[in-house]
Design a protein around this motif. Sequence first.
Motif, PDB file in Angstrom:
ATOM      1  N   ASN A 109     -30.007  52.074 -16.984  1.00  0.00           N
ATOM      2  CA  ASN A 109     -29.664  53.754 -16.636  1.00  0.00           C
ATOM      3  C   ASN A 109     -28.636  52.592 -15.879  1.00  0.00           C
ATOM      4  N   MET A 110     -27.252  52.941 -16.500  1.00  0.00           N
ATOM      5  CA  MET A 110     -26.629  53.026 -15.775  1.00  0.00           C
ATOM      6  C   MET A 110     -25.508  53.392 -15.422  1.00  0.00           C
ATOM      7  N   GLU A 111     -24.752  52.378 -13.762  1.00  0.00           N
ATOM      8  CA  GLU A 111     -23.975  53.652 -12.886  1.00  0.00           C
ATOM      9  C   GLU A 111     -22.323  52.514 -12.822  1.00  0.00           C
ATOM     10  N   GLU A 112     -21.905  53.452 -12.422  1.00  0.00           N
ATOM     11  CA  GLU A 112     -20.714  52.433 -11.908  1.00  0.00           C
ATOM     12  C   GLU A 112     -20.671  51.202 -11.879  1.00  0.00           C
ATOM     13  N   GLU A 113     -21.204  50.297 -10.583  1.00  0.00           N
ATOM     14  CA  GLU A 113     -20.831  49.755 -10.142  1.00  0.00           C
ATOM     15  C   GLU A 113     -22.858  48.614 -10.145  1.00  0.00           C
ATOM     16  N   SER A 114     -23.653  49.557 -11.237  1.00  0.00           N
ATOM     17  CA  SER A 114     -25.212  48.970 -10.935  1.00  0.00           C
ATOM     18  C   SER A 114     -25.988  49.559 -12.138  1.00  0.00           C
ATOM     19  N   PHE A 115     -26.884  48.846 -12.330  1.00  0.00           N
ATOM     20  CA  PHE A 115     -27.672  49.229 -13.286  1.00  0.00           C
ATOM     21  C   PHE A 115     -29.420  48.689 -13.032  1.00  0.00           C
ATOM     22  N   THR A 116     -30.085  49.428 -13.917  1.00  0.00           N
ATOM     23  CA  THR A 116     -31.390  48.475 -13.673  1.00  0.00           C
ATOM     24  C   THR A 116     -32.061  49.843 -15.082  1.00  0.00           C
ATOM     25  N   CYS A 117     -32.982  48.061 -15.139  1.00  0.00           N
ATOM     26  CA  CYS A 117     -33.813  47.834 -16.168  1.00  0.00           C
ATOM     27  C   CYS A 117     -35.370  48.297 -16.232  1.00  0.00           C
ATOM     28  N   ARG A 175     -19.216  42.987 -23.013  1.00  0.00           N
ATOM     29  CA  ARG A 175     -20.339  43.468 -22.217  1.00  0.00           C
ATOM     30  C   ARG A 175     -19.708  44.751 -21.817  1.00  0.00           C
ATOM     31  N   LEU A 176     -20.598  46.298 -21.659  1.00  0.00           N
ATOM     32  CA  LEU A 176     -20.517  47.004 -20.427  1.00  0.00           C
ATOM     33  C   LEU A 176     -20.447  47.377 -19.166  1.00  0.00           C
ATOM     34  N   THR A 177     -20.773  46.066 -18.009  1.00  0.00           N
ATOM     35  CA  THR A 177     -20.573  46.112 -16.964  1.00  0.00           C
ATOM     36  C   THR A 177     -20.449  44.817 -16.948  1.00  0.00           C
ATOM     37  N   ASP A 178     -19.089  44.596 -15.463  1.00  0.00           N
ATOM     38  CA  ASP A 178     -19.610  42.944 -14.712  1.00  0.00           C
ATOM     39  C   ASP A 178     -20.521  42.866 -13.894  1.00  0.00           C
TER      40      ASP A 178
END
Length: 304
Positions: A109-117, A175-178
Amino acid sequence: MRWTFLHILQFVWILFLLAFAVALLVACTSNEELILGPADGPSADSAPQNSFAEKNASDTIYVHDTVVVYKDTVDKEVEIKSSYTSFIYRDSANHLDTVLRESSRLTCNMEEESFTCKYAMQPLINPVPEYKKVEFHLDSAPVVVLMDTIYKDTLFRNTFTKKYDTTFINYGDNRLTDYIPPEYVYDLGEHPFDSTAMRDFFDTLDVRDPQLGRNNRFVVNSKLSFTGFPAVVMRVENAYEFADLVDINRTWPAKRRVIAREYVFENFNMKSDSTVTWTLGFMHYENGVGEKDSIQVTTFFKVK
């Protein structure tokens, strides 16, 4: 006609021949009935039960098999594509670690400044092949095996190679996010620390009742400390700071549950009304870290 001895001897010989012929005819008739049975046919009870070999003793059973002959052999490279997802996170020692999992089993689950897998730990089940075994018993019956030859043009001898199609979430050129998630985050449970609720509870305490009017306890998912709080005995239950959530699937970041603590207050020893300002310390949990913090609380102790 005058019978002589010679005439009598010839007559006896003829009778003997006739008797022998009749006996031979009777014997042949009896043997035919014994072999073929009565003229009306044998009954179900008297019919002889012949075996499979006896019934087919004169048959020839043909079994066909196949031989495949290839005229040419060609090496063929088969490419197997596998989709993977990869990302980095910080472990308990604050070191970077890399995760690489099959994309079909990983849900992110991708969010603007975080993600969980979350990775589904599905067991691998190897199918058991079913073997068909054909059995037949021919006893002594003859069997002839015929080999049928079939010619084919090409035998393709496959060589399998794997091609990895990897999605990089938070590292690499595409990459999708940092964002780099921590090792775990806290689940604050049903009773998270609320500074407003704590100030309301300690605003006024009627110490005339040892149980504060049966309002002398509360539950909170945090570790508290009391500095400057007068004349109170506290009993703390559920002394563990946190515990891991049980989950058969792997989750990044992992969740840790803060254990609820029950605080009980009793045995006040005050002689007059008083107002006390004191410090309530608590453990603040956020992003895998438990940090200490405090608030100032003013309590009116009612005696009269």
